[in-house]
Design an enzyme around this catalytic site. Structure first.
Site, short mmCIF file in Angstrom:
data_model
loop_
_atom_site.label_atom_id
_atom_site.label_comp_id
_atom_site.label_asym_id
_atom_site.label_seq_id
_atom_site.Cartn_x
_atom_site.Cartn_y
_atom_site.Cartn_z
N HIS A 126 0.78 -1.18 -0.08
CA HIS A 126 0.07 -0.06 -0.02
C HIS A 126 1.08 1.29 0.18
CE1 HIS A 126 -2.74 3.08 1.83
NE2 HIS A 126 -3.60 2.31 1.74
N ASP A 203 3.45 -4.39 7.89
CA ASP A 203 2.08 -3.79 7.86
C ASP A 203 1.23 -4.82 8.20
OD1 ASP A 203 -0.16 -2.78 7.06
OD2 ASP A 203 0.56 -1.68 5.12
N GLN A 206 -4.01 -5.60 7.04
CA GLN A 206 -5.14 -6.46 6.42
C GLN A 206 -4.98 -7.96 7.01
OE1 GLN A 206 -7.64 -5.51 4.72
NE2 GLN A 206 -6.97 -3.30 4.04
N LYS A 229 -9.77 -0.78 10.83
CA LYS A 229 -10.21 -1.99 9.72
C LYS A 229 -10.38 -3.22 10.58
CE LYS A 229 -7.01 -0.18 6.26
NZ LYS A 229 -8.06 0.20 5.18
N CYS A 367 -5.06 2.54 -3.33
CA CYS A 367 -3.79 2.88 -2.87
C CYS A 367 -2.54 2.04 -3.29
CB CYS A 367 -3.94 3.23 -1.49
SG CYS A 367 -4.90 4.55 -0.87
N1 PLP Z 1 -1.50 -0.88 4.65
C1 PLP Z 1 -2.47 -1.52 4.27
C2 PLP Z 1 -2.27 -2.85 3.84
C3 PLP Z 1 -3.65 -1.18 4.00
O1 PLP Z 1 -4.72 -1.72 3.44
C4 PLP Z 1 -4.08 0.27 4.34
C5 PLP Z 1 -5.47 1.11 4.18
O2 PLP Z 1 -6.18 0.50 3.31
C6 PLP Z 1 -3.12 1.00 5.02
C7 PLP Z 1 -1.74 0.52 5.21
C8 PLP Z 1 -3.21 2.53 5.50
O3 PLP Z 1 -4.01 2.46 6.71
P1 PLP Z 1 -4.61 3.58 7.24
O4 PLP Z 1 -5.27 4.51 6.25
O5 PLP Z 1 -5.79 3.22 8.26
O6 PLP Z 1 -3.61 4.40 8.12
#
Ligand code: PLP
Length: 409
Positions: A126, A203, A206, A229, A367
């Site tokens: 992401h 990260d 998910q 999430k 993203c």
């Molecule tokens: N990393 C992953 C794999 C994501 O799916 C997301 C959000 O879709 C993020 C990072 C960023 O998360 P946040 O916008 O809650 O900070």
């Protein structure tokens, strides 16, 4: 004693929003990778905090502030238990995954990275796990290297030895791709990073909603996720870091709560985790997140994982039966998200028609522009499931897609 069957209809009753209609149709919510809906337990916890408990934490001698501080720190312990952290000192509350990654990238820029050092990200990340590292590289003269993905949307682990080497300082890898649903072989990546003496940031945005997480068993140095999430509120997230790493990294922001002594000449900083929590925290968010992890724990993450695995397999099977569907990513292991294209139909057109039918999916790049670039496409339609979704909702999605195909044929 046998385990009771997964009663999804009963679980759906816990989520007030699932009974609403959209465009006169029952809501079919399949955009869970973007954010999950909230159970009543979370909504009530936030509302109870503001109705009965609101006070700033860590500062007052009065009852509300003392109770608030106790509840806030108890929530830290609940979150630590949820992810298997050895100590709540290693749990830092953030605004979300993005802020957690920025905090670590900032710390690495200030305390670790030197010109010529290397930062490794993967082709499945992401933007939140790319851009902060690009910025860190620019600040320090380090280089960003990329572990590519295969055409199927898996990590190309055969390239690990080429990409990770003695100049690597940190490897940043998503546990599960939000764009394709690929579950990465994180253990293999961590092993390669360890062999090179590099740190690892996982990260987990998910991961935490869909699978049991044990940060100690995982063996990374940092793990980040977002409350929203994981059935919790927006604006709250978690950075877990090994104590020795968190001790080594400098504060991210300065302000109240993160200090020990302040004079105009010099400031000394508080210990962990306060060092990284400048200013008034999102107390209601943290308490809501605690309610979310307690809710998930009561159902059981293994049980949730099994329910979702059935839904994902069913979704892939039904989509394949539909015809005219091109899967974007056919990873070895998949969680929650299925990305695809309808032949000859733009994803936005598909998403817009589905919305008129009450079906919420995500369309676009998710993203993750480098993933789309590697696939040679502009975007996808993405359906992503959560613990409250049902097979009949997958049927509704497929019926909706048939209508899209008829409209655009
Ligand atoms: N990393 C992953 C794999 C994501 O799916 C997301 C959000 O879709 C993020 C990072 C960023 O998360 P946040 O916008 O809650 O900070």
């Amino acid at each position: 004693m046998s385990t009771p069957p997964y009663d999804v209809e009963r679980i759906r009753e816990d989520f007030p929003i699932l009974s609403r209609e959209v465009h006169g149709r029952p809501l079919v919510y399949l955009d869970n990778a973007a954010t999950t809906q909230k159970p009543r337990a979370v909504i009530d916890r936030i509302s109870r905090y503001y109705a009965e408990e609101n006070a700033n934490v860590h500062r007052g001698v009065h009852v509300l502030s003392a109770e608030g501080t106790e509840a806030f720190e108890a929530a830290r312990q609940s979150v630590a238990s949820f992810i298997g952290a050895p100590s709540p000192r290693e749990v830092v509350f953030t605004r979300g995954t993005t802020e957690g990654i920025n905090l670590v990238a900032h710390g690495f820029s200030a305390a670790v990275l030197q010109p010529g050092d290397e930062i490794v990200v993967t082709g499945l990340e992401h933007h939140a796990n790319i851009v902060p590292w690009q910025m860190a590289a620019e600040r320090t003269g380090a280089t960003l290297r990329v572990l590519p993905m295969t055409p199927e949307g898996d990590l190309a682990t055969d390239a690990l030895a080429d990409v990770i080497g003695e100049r690597t300082r940190i490897v940043c890898v998503s546990h599960t791709s939000n764009a394709l649903g690929s579950v990465s072989p994180v253990a293999e990546v961590i092993e390669a990073a360890r062999a090179a003496g590099a740190a690892v940031l996982v990260d987990g945005a998910q991961a935490t909603p869909h699978a049991p997480v044990d940060v100690q068993a995982l063996g990374a140095d940092f793990f980040v996720f977002s409350g929203h999430k994981t059935y919790g509120p927006m604006g709250v997230g978690v950075l877990w870091g090994r104590e020795d790493w968190l001790d080594r990294l400098p504060p991210y922001q300065g302000g109240g709560d993160m200090i020990d002594q302040v004079t105009f000449e010099r400031t000394t900083f508080a210990g962990l985790p306060s060092k990284f929590e400048a200013g008034t925290p999102n107390v209601a968010g943290v308490l809501g997140l605690e309610a979310a992890v307690q809710y998930l724990t009561a159902i059981g993450m293994e049980v949730i994982q099994a329910h979702e695995a059935d839904l994902v397999a069913y979704c892939v099977e039904r989509l394949a039966d539909l015809g005219g569907v091109r899967f974007v990513g056919t990873p070895r292991q998949r969680a929650s998200a299925v990305s695809f294209l309808l032949e000859g139909i733009h994803p936005y057109d598909a998403g817009t028609v589905l919305d008129r039918l009450g079906i919420a999916v995500r369309t676009g790049q998710h993203c993750a522009q480098p993933v789309m670039d590697a696939m040679g496409i502009d975007g996808t339609v993405r359906a992503s499931v959560a613990l409250y979704n049902t097979r009949s909702e997958i049927d509704a999605l497929c019926a909706g897609l048939e209508q899209v195909q008829t409209m655009f044929s």
